[in-house]
Write an enzyme that holds these catalytic residues in place. Sequence first.
Site, PDB file in Angstrom:
ATOM      1  N   TYR A 165      58.594  16.064   7.333  1.00 57.24           N
ATOM      2  CA  TYR A 165      58.498  17.411   7.876  1.00 57.24           C
ATOM      3  C   TYR A 165      59.922  17.937   8.049  1.00 57.24           C
ATOM      4  O   TYR A 165      60.735  17.825   7.131  1.00 57.24           O
ATOM      5  CB  TYR A 165      57.682  17.411   9.172  1.00 57.24           C
ATOM      6  CG  TYR A 165      56.213  17.092   8.952  1.00 57.24           C
ATOM      7  CD1 TYR A 165      55.325  18.060   8.508  1.00 57.24           C
ATOM      8  CD2 TYR A 165      55.728  15.809   9.161  1.00 57.24           C
ATOM      9  CE1 TYR A 165      53.982  17.768   8.287  1.00 57.24           C
ATOM     10  CE2 TYR A 165      54.389  15.502   8.939  1.00 57.24           C
ATOM     11  CZ  TYR A 165      53.517  16.490   8.507  1.00 57.24           C
ATOM     12  OH  TYR A 165      52.196  16.201   8.288  1.00 57.24           O
ATOM     13  N   ARG A 224      43.158  10.670   2.833  1.00 57.34           N
ATOM     14  CA  ARG A 224      43.528   9.947   4.053  1.00 57.34           C
ATOM     15  C   ARG A 224      42.729  10.573   5.198  1.00 57.34           C
ATOM     16  O   ARG A 224      42.868  11.770   5.471  1.00 57.34           O
ATOM     17  CB  ARG A 224      45.028  10.035   4.303  1.00 57.34           C
ATOM     18  CG  ARG A 224      45.530   9.278   5.536  1.00 57.34           C
ATOM     19  CD  ARG A 224      47.054   9.269   5.568  1.00 57.34           C
ATOM     20  NE  ARG A 224      47.619   8.610   6.725  1.00 57.34           N
ATOM     21  CZ  ARG A 224      48.116   9.233   7.797  1.00 57.34           C
ATOM     22  NH1 ARG A 224      48.102  10.573   7.860  1.00 57.34           N
ATOM     23  NH2 ARG A 224      48.634   8.556   8.799  1.00 57.34           N
ATOM     24  N   TRP A 265      49.579  17.013   4.170  1.00 55.75           N
ATOM     25  CA  TRP A 265      48.884  17.371   5.414  1.00 55.75           C
ATOM     26  C   TRP A 265      48.682  18.881   5.445  1.00 55.75           C
ATOM     27  O   TRP A 265      49.649  19.610   5.344  1.00 55.75           O
ATOM     28  CB  TRP A 265      49.718  16.933   6.627  1.00 55.75           C
ATOM     29  CG  TRP A 265      48.955  17.170   7.889  1.00 55.75           C
ATOM     30  CD1 TRP A 265      48.861  18.353   8.573  1.00 55.75           C
ATOM     31  CD2 TRP A 265      48.141  16.235   8.594  1.00 55.75           C
ATOM     32  NE1 TRP A 265      48.042  18.222   9.648  1.00 55.75           N
ATOM     33  CE2 TRP A 265      47.582  16.919   9.690  1.00 55.75           C
ATOM     34  CE3 TRP A 265      47.823  14.885   8.400  1.00 55.75           C
ATOM     35  CZ2 TRP A 265      46.734  16.303  10.602  1.00 55.75           C
ATOM     36  CZ3 TRP A 265      46.980  14.278   9.306  1.00 55.75           C
ATOM     37  CH2 TRP A 265      46.439  14.975  10.387  1.00 55.75           C
ATOM     38  N   GLU A 298      52.429  11.651   4.686  1.00 55.85           N
ATOM     39  CA  GLU A 298      52.194  13.025   5.118  1.00 55.85           C
ATOM     40  C   GLU A 298      53.406  13.855   4.736  1.00 55.85           C
ATOM     41  O   GLU A 298      54.534  13.365   4.738  1.00 55.85           O
ATOM     42  CB  GLU A 298      52.027  13.140   6.641  1.00 55.85           C
ATOM     43  CG  GLU A 298      50.723  12.658   7.206  1.00 55.85           C
ATOM     44  CD  GLU A 298      50.612  12.973   8.705  1.00 55.85           C
ATOM     45  OE1 GLU A 298      51.308  13.915   9.184  1.00 55.85           O
ATOM     46  OE2 GLU A 298      49.839  12.291   9.394  1.00 55.85           O
ATOM     47  N   ASN A 304      48.637   5.840  13.083  1.00 48.42           N
ATOM     48  CA  ASN A 304      49.388   7.029  12.694  1.00 48.42           C
ATOM     49  C   ASN A 304      50.605   7.217  13.591  1.00 48.42           C
ATOM     50  O   ASN A 304      50.506   7.140  14.822  1.00 48.42           O
ATOM     51  CB  ASN A 304      48.495   8.266  12.798  1.00 48.42           C
ATOM     52  CG  ASN A 304      49.223   9.537  12.397  1.00 48.42           C
ATOM     53  OD1 ASN A 304      49.515   9.758  11.234  1.00 48.42           O
ATOM     54  ND2 ASN A 304      49.542  10.376  13.379  1.00 48.42           N
ATOM     55  N   GLU A 305      51.773   7.455  12.979  1.00 42.71           N
ATOM     56  CA  GLU A 305      53.012   7.790  13.701  1.00 42.71           C
ATOM     57  C   GLU A 305      53.086   7.031  15.027  1.00 42.71           C
ATOM     58  O   GLU A 305      53.150   7.636  16.101  1.00 42.71           O
ATOM     59  CB  GLU A 305      53.084   9.308  13.906  1.00 42.71           C
ATOM     60  CG  GLU A 305      53.049  10.060  12.584  1.00 42.71           C
ATOM     61  CD  GLU A 305      53.072  11.577  12.723  1.00 42.71           C
ATOM     62  OE1 GLU A 305      53.147  12.073  13.868  1.00 42.71           O
ATOM     63  OE2 GLU A 305      53.046  12.263  11.684  1.00 42.71           O
ATOM     64  N   HIS A 321      56.632  10.040   6.770  1.00 44.37           N
ATOM     65  CA  HIS A 321      56.082  11.392   6.936  1.00 44.37           C
ATOM     66  C   HIS A 321      57.245  12.373   6.871  1.00 44.37           C
ATOM     67  O   HIS A 321      58.235  12.221   7.584  1.00 44.37           O
ATOM     68  CB  HIS A 321      55.342  11.517   8.267  1.00 44.37           C
ATOM     69  CG  HIS A 321      54.080  10.711   8.322  1.00 44.37           C
ATOM     70  ND1 HIS A 321      53.205  10.749   9.398  1.00 44.37           N
ATOM     71  CD2 HIS A 321      53.530   9.839   7.434  1.00 44.37           C
ATOM     72  CE1 HIS A 321      52.183   9.938   9.157  1.00 44.37           C
ATOM     73  NE2 HIS A 321      52.367   9.369   7.976  1.00 44.37           N
TER      74      HIS A 321
END
Length: 446
Positions: free
Chosen positions: A219, A74, A275, A246, A150-151, A217
Amino acid sequence: MKRLAAALVAAAVSVLFFVAPAYAAAGLHIVGRNIVEANGQTFVMRGVNHAHAWYANRTNSIADIKAAGANTVRVVLSGGRWTANTASDVANIISLCKANKLICVLEDHDTTGYGEDGAAYTLDQAVNYWISLKSVLQGQEDYVVINIGNEPIGNTNPSQWTAATVAAVQKMRSNGFQHLLMIDAPNWGQDWQYVMRDNGQTILDADTQKNTILSIHMYAVFNQPSAITSYLDTFASKGWPLLIGEFGWQFASGEVSDETVMAEAVKRNLGYLGWSWSGNTDPILDMTTNFDASQLTTWGQRIVNGPNGLKATAKQASIYGGTTPTTPPTTPPTTPPTTPPTTPPASVGCSAAYAITGQWQNGFQGEVKVTAGSAAVKSWTVTWTYANGQAVTQAWNATVSSSGAAVTARNAGYNGSIAAGGSTTFGFLGSWSGSNTVPTLACSAT
């Protein structure tokens, strides 16, 4: 990407509904929950993110990422929030991906944190960037996935994500893009307010080509295994196409449980893209030290060489070629020979060669090549005994069992038959301490 801080809250998930698409686009496309190639072969992304927009001179990283076992990269792009990546630059990235037999996910990073970060672009501006690149993207549908933004929304008014995303998808299609589209969640990609969870069907329905995949994503919101499995269970229950676009690693107790992410992705046949390769302002998220593929960090070792990592689970896209089918035998003569053959029939047998392909503290990756003798074999078994306390922890392309130091590997259902003189390989991950000597192998076949 976590260059921009955001307050994040973990929470549970609930239910959505997805209608399987009736339309199959050219190139990479969605069937049910799966990404499928034009030839009908399912493709599961396993790869990493690469910060090309900020490190445009690090194009050698594409080959390094492939060598690390990835089947997908990516690539971070910018249409102007940072130094813009031009059409010629993007064309070069696509060429490098194809030369290294990687599927190329291109993402516009300009949209990161819109609504919370004043510098962020809108999704509509991101679509305009893709339109400016159309000349180098068209015709690449077999190799390229477009991650529109992205985001794309931060934590301020995340509900705006739904209408903005619908408009972006429709604008992409009305401008002739047939690529598989990837859609990031709001809340800096983590969807902790569940806007994507609750409105994903609206996004999927907006695509006239039914060729969109949603991306979460993971996290700090996903620092507990239960948060990860609950979120993934919701999408599975409704058949929604999803991948983990991610994620980081659990370098502290409040961070994402990367081992759960990878294990659950493998269990569920979901794609994941870690990531990131290198270049983070917070280097704890770098997989390599200063882009040096020979210096994997702890995070790099986990995703490259871990039991559910790239080398253990990534399979190259079939468009780049795969196992060559065994050539069928020629039709035998209808007239029998007048004299019997003088050469005795070849005996069935095989040999095996053991190699250590990667090694790190307390762990290693191995490969065994099984070669048939002068006659074809229908099945094979390889055995060996470790002398230094090593142990096999995971294997692929073979069924491997252990009894103390003794290891037995038997062919899988699809690679037992080997033509005379032909070969096949299987791989495994192992543990070791002290020394890691190569054992002596024995091979038997029928």
